[in-house]
Enzyme design. Sequence first.
Site, short mmCIF file in Angstrom:
data_model
loop_
_atom_site.label_atom_id
_atom_site.label_comp_id
_atom_site.label_asym_id
_atom_site.label_seq_id
_atom_site.Cartn_x
_atom_site.Cartn_y
_atom_site.Cartn_z
N GLY A 1 77.30 31.34 50.39
CA GLY A 1 77.42 32.66 51.54
C GLY A 1 77.18 31.81 52.87
O GLY A 1 77.69 32.39 54.02
N GLU B 1 80.31 30.27 53.96
CA GLU B 1 81.21 31.27 54.38
C GLU B 1 80.69 31.89 55.32
O GLU B 1 81.70 32.28 56.40
CB GLU B 1 81.16 32.30 53.15
CG GLU B 1 81.85 31.68 51.97
CD GLU B 1 81.62 32.51 50.44
OE1 GLU B 1 80.45 33.00 50.41
OE2 GLU B 1 82.34 32.62 49.81
N GLU C 1 79.59 27.81 43.82
CA GLU C 1 79.23 29.34 42.93
C GLU C 1 79.69 28.91 41.66
O GLU C 1 79.30 29.46 40.83
CB GLU C 1 80.38 30.04 43.80
CG GLU C 1 79.86 30.76 44.79
CD GLU C 1 79.98 30.17 46.18
OE1 GLU C 1 80.52 28.92 46.11
OE2 GLU C 1 79.81 30.75 47.08
N ALA D 1 74.19 33.39 49.15
CA ALA D 1 73.86 34.68 48.99
C ALA D 1 72.78 34.61 47.87
O ALA D 1 72.50 33.66 47.29
CB ALA D 1 75.07 35.50 47.97
#
Length: 268
Positions: A118, A121, A141, A73
């Site tokens: 992300g 993910e 993260e 992200a």
Amino acid sequence: MIFLERGSVKMEFITYEAEGQIGIITINRPKALNALNSAVLEELDSVLDSIDLKIVRALILTGAGDKSFVAGADIAEMSTLTKAEGEAFGKKGNDVFRKLETFPIPVIAAVNGFALGGGCEISMSCDIRICSDNAMFGQPEVGLGITPGFGGTQRLARIVGVGMAKQMIYTARNIKADEALRIGLVNAVYSQEELLPAAKKMASGIAKNAPIAVRNCKKAINDGLQTDMDKAIVIEEKLFGGCFETHDQKEGMSAFLEKRKEKNFINE
Ligand code: CAA
């Protein structure tokens, strides 16, 4: 969104190419190693809506360039979010990833480099992951002061098991392609040149089978995994039964009984 010939689409950060019964989505944001900001997530959401499911029978998701699939992200965008905005950003990613996970046709992630945060993910929202030998997976993260936020705490544990998922998430240690293969995060590793051809070959192998049956298999596996075995087998029974009386069920079985190799599946 610019619509090109034969169903292909070009957006600022996403391109979609339709190659017969196969669709290829490419995340293309080179200046941030294809990191997912809100705009990329919104484009991804729209491109999924634009895919002609009467024609396309399998999807490939990959990243532009030879270095990164998706580097996570967007950290710059997240850096100033409030608690409420953070939660909303998580929901934005989760909604798109869930759309991908429950997309009616199979999705293959062709992971061509970094798949961090992300990026790992989104690959886990796909049905199948294959990667290039330079791929790197991880959930970094906690080193940034946050939890995985686009489903990582949930899907990693389901794919590689609770112990390994906890180790990866708590340590924030990235793993290379060979380790991803060993722990079952990816199904196969290819050279960078071979990755996309291998993904296309797999997608074609899926596309030649009866599409209603393939879709029902995806739904049976996904829905069944969310419930107990007694309910899961009922889910399968319904989807199994749902294939009967279709043109493609009659065609598939007639071809077998007539010892005929060629089958004409028409998605009906
Ligand atoms: N967000 C925003 N920008 C990113 C980014 C990200 N996730 N990853 C890379 N970039 C940008 C860099 O800031 C850099 O931009 P500038 O050239 O403007 O400085 C550019 O992409 C190239 O990156 P690097 O110079 O860092 O390239 P590198 O080869 O030295 O390193 C890397 C590559 C190891 C992937 C490194 O970029 C990196 O660690 N990126 C962050 C990975 C990460 O932590 N991802 C998880 C994000 S959090 C998340 O995803 C939360 C969630 O679950 C929802």
